[in-house]
Design a protein around this motif. Structure first.
Motif, PDB file in Angstrom:
ATOM      1  N   GLU A   1      76.634  70.527  62.711  1.00  0.00           N
ATOM      2  CA  GLU A   1      78.017  69.727  62.780  1.00  0.00           C
ATOM      3  C   GLU A   1      79.203  70.260  62.246  1.00  0.00           C
ATOM      4  N   GLU A   2      78.774  71.133  61.314  1.00  0.00           N
ATOM      5  CA  GLU A   2      80.070  72.207  60.777  1.00  0.00           C
ATOM      6  C   GLU A   2      80.681  73.132  61.903  1.00  0.00           C
ATOM      7  N   CYS A   3      79.671  73.478  62.939  1.00  0.00           N
ATOM      8  CA  CYS A   3      80.138  74.220  64.062  1.00  0.00           C
ATOM      9  C   CYS A   3      80.635  73.425  65.350  1.00  0.00           C
ATOM     10  N   GLY A   4      80.717  72.180  64.992  1.00  0.00           N
ATOM     11  CA  GLY A   4      81.308  71.161  66.275  1.00  0.00           C
ATOM     12  C   GLY A   4      80.213  70.636  67.077  1.00  0.00           C
TER      13      GLY A   4
ATOM     14  N   PRO B   1      76.936  74.582  76.076  1.00  0.00           N
ATOM     15  CA  PRO B   1      76.034  75.502  75.241  1.00  0.00           C
ATOM     16  C   PRO B   1      75.010  74.783  74.399  1.00  0.00           C
ATOM     17  N   THR B   2      73.934  75.099  74.393  1.00  0.00           N
ATOM     18  CA  THR B   2      72.820  74.340  73.774  1.00  0.00           C
ATOM     19  C   THR B   2      71.954  75.320  73.034  1.00  0.00           C
ATOM     20  N   LEU B   3      71.359  74.774  71.815  1.00  0.00           N
ATOM     21  CA  LEU B   3      70.467  75.511  71.161  1.00  0.00           C
ATOM     22  C   LEU B   3      68.998  74.677  71.024  1.00  0.00           C
TER      23      LEU B   3
ATOM     24  N   THR C   1      81.369  75.455  72.612  1.00  0.00           N
ATOM     25  CA  THR C   1      81.480  76.634  73.125  1.00  0.00           C
ATOM     26  C   THR C   1      80.257  77.586  72.759  1.00  0.00           C
ATOM     27  N   VAL C   2      80.287  78.823  73.665  1.00  0.00           N
ATOM     28  CA  VAL C   2      79.000  79.757  73.339  1.00  0.00           C
ATOM     29  C   VAL C   2      79.223  80.406  72.028  1.00  0.00           C
ATOM     30  N   LYS C   3      80.659  80.389  71.543  1.00  0.00           N
ATOM     31  CA  LYS C   3      80.842  81.205  70.320  1.00  0.00           C
ATOM     32  C   LYS C   3      80.233  80.049  69.179  1.00  0.00           C
TER      33      LYS C   3
ATOM     34  N   ALA D   1      77.896  77.777  69.136  1.00  0.00           N
ATOM     35  CA  ALA D   1      76.409  78.142  69.300  1.00  0.00           C
ATOM     36  C   ALA D   1      76.008  78.971  68.353  1.00  0.00           C
ATOM     37  N   CYS D   2      76.541  80.140  68.946  1.00  0.00           N
ATOM     38  CA  CYS D   2      76.208  81.438  67.951  1.00  0.00           C
ATOM     39  C   CYS D   2      76.626  81.499  66.521  1.00  0.00           C
ATOM     40  N   ASP D   3      77.676  80.954  66.338  1.00  0.00           N
ATOM     41  CA  ASP D   3      77.933  80.837  64.968  1.00  0.00           C
ATOM     42  C   ASP D   3      77.054  79.824  64.203  1.00  0.00           C
ATOM     43  N   ALA D   4      76.494  78.852  64.735  1.00  0.00           N
ATOM     44  CA  ALA D   4      75.498  78.117  64.178  1.00  0.00           C
ATOM     45  C   ALA D   4      74.210  78.842  63.894  1.00  0.00           C
ATOM     46  N   VAL D   5      73.827  79.589  64.823  1.00  0.00           N
ATOM     47  CA  VAL D   5      72.737  80.368  64.628  1.00  0.00           C
ATOM     48  C   VAL D   5      73.055  81.620  63.715  1.00  0.00           C
TER      49      VAL D   5
END
Length: 471
Positions: free
Chosen positions: A308-311, A283-285, A239-241, A243-247
């Motif tokens: 990995e922790e953020c899926g 959603p990609t970083l 999800t976008v969320k 990806a943002c959580d990883a950021v």
């Protein structure tokens, strides 16, 4: 709110004619009034209506700029600086006509001091040309807004881009300017010293002023050493969320990432088709790390654990220069890739910026808004500093479609403001975001008007931008 119908200002035909006659006599063929020249200097990548200048001066030195400003000041005629025309909010439009100053011939690197890590350039130097020039010094200029913009334009709009999370924005990398003021004289706003507490910070007053306070004729910039090793990679998320959580986790843990870019699934789909890639349409970083071989490997592994922790489906990275160039070429082509999804449609590009802790929430709500309204609107962002862009494709012949898109832009900007953010992280105010600036700045807008009135009492410098009126 109607964003597309920009206001036309009051024209003084007699004054404009007198200025053109005067400049033709003093500047000769450097002044052009042909329709094609005028159209080229009103074009932008915005969807705002083009408003043509009455003439274009191809300045070759500061004396040419002074001549234009003095003639225009004498008769109260607008002066509109023009770099490469890559602005997104109508900054190069001429709502009251006037003289466009083209800086493409003022493209010299005036001085490089490798030992001090600084350089002075004319405003027409582009960022790519500057880095080619600097290559043999072991230094580079890190600000990368995507487009091959001019340094003068980047300074005027306080540009940033993909490297801002590590190297800052133009306000952090401009040491000093020379500026032609309303009386046609040049002033120097600072020195090459790395810090100063001497008087008002005039340099940062002009950085981001969008040509409304004076005309920049040279810029002194900080430089950086070219990293020993660079690693770049990509990973996708459910999800976008996520990806943002990883950021957010990456930034909060203090991992010195150089670039961390977010592309939603629609943008990835567009990049795959346009650049011949095969990334998962999720959603990609895109990331990049700068340092030694050991540090970039360590930082890449640290991020891989966060991802990995953020899926994430796994972080794949490389130090191969060609592979990295392919990855970032695809990122820089995101605008054109999005346009290629539906070439027959028009596009409205807008950006906002929020505190990093609110990024996931703001992007997720925006994504839901896009889906709920059935928009074709890819999201791409400089996620490491909370800045993201939305490119909305729409039918500009359909009044209802225009109204829906503009209502979406209004919601997006108000959403960012409600999260403690700003209506623009990069694009600037220009003509398109003046209403949102009023909401964001509140009473401080009166202070901005006072500064404009003090430095430009005749309102000749790029009128109709940032502030609606100084009356």
């Amino acid at each position: 709110m109607v964003l597309r119908d920009v206001r036309a200002g009051v024209r003084n035909e007699q004054a404009i004619a007198m200025v053109i006659e005067s400049l033709r006599a003093s500047l000769g063929e450097k002044l052009q009034t042909g329709q094609a020249f005028r159209e080229q200097h009103a074009h932008t990548t915005t969807y705002l209506t083009a408003q043509l200048p009455d003439a274009v001066v191809f300045a070759e030195n500061a004396d040419d700029v002074k001549a234009v400003v003095r003639a225009c000041a004498m008769h109260g005629v607008p002066v509109i600086p023009f770099g490469t025309g890559s602005s997104l909010e109508g900054q190069v439009n001429a709502p009251s006509g006037g003289i466009s100053i083209d800086f493409s011939r003022m493209d010299k690197v005036l001085r490089v001091s490798p030992e001090d890590l600084d350089v002075t350039v004319e405003p027409g130097v582009t960022r790519e040309a500057l880095n080619v020039y600097l290559r043999d010094t072991g230094l580079f200029f890190p600000i990368d807004p995507g487009a091959n913009a001019s340094i003068g334009g980047m300074t005027a709009t306080r540009a940033s881009g993909t490297n801002a999370v590590r190297y800052g924005t133009m306000k952090d990398n401009v040491l000093a300017l020379t500026v032609v003021t309303a009386d046609g004289e040049e002033v120097v706003t600072g020195t090459r010293a790395r810090k100063s507490s001497a008087g008002y910070d005039l340099t940062r007053l002009f950085v981001g002023s969008e040509g409304t306070l004076g005309v920049i004729t040279s810029i002194t910039l900080r430089l950086q050493g070219i990293p020993e090793k660079i690693s770049g990679g990509v990973c996708s998320f459910p999800t976008v969320k996520a990806a943002c959580d990883a950021v957010i986790m990456t930034i909060q843990m203090g991992i010195p990432v150089a670039r961390i870019e977010l592309l939603d699934e629609m943008q990835i789909r567009a990049c795959n088709a346009y650049s011949g890639l095969s990334y998962a349409e999720r959603p990609t970083l895109f990331l990049e790390f700068h340092g030694t071989e050991e540090t970039v490997a360590m930082q890449s592994e640290q991020f891989a654990m966060i991802a990995e922790e953020c899926g994430s489906d796994g972080f794949r990275y490389t130090v191969d220069a060609q592979e990295r160039a392919k990855l970032w070429k695809a990122r820089h082509d995101a605008y054109w890739a999005s346009r290629a999804l539906r070439p027959e449609l028009s596009a409205l590009s807008t950006d906002v910026c929020v505190p990093i802790s609110r990024l996931a929430e703001c992007v997720a709500e925006t994504h839901e808004d896009i889906l709920a309204n059935n928009f074709l609107a890819p999201i791409v962002g400089h996620a490491g500093d909370g800045n993201f862009h939305v490119l909305v494709l729409f039918n500009d012949k359909d009044a209802a479609d225009i109204e829906r898109v503009e209502a979406f832009v209004e919601r997006l900007n108000r959403r960012a403001l409600s999260f403690g953010g700003t209506c623009t992280g990069e694009h600037g105010i220009g003509q398109g975001k003046m209403s949102f600036l009023q909401e964001e700045a509140g009473p401080a807008l009166a202070l901005m008007r006072s500064i404009k009135q003090a430095l430009d009492p005749k309102n000749i410098f790029n009128p109709g931008k940032i502030l609606r009126s100084i009356d």
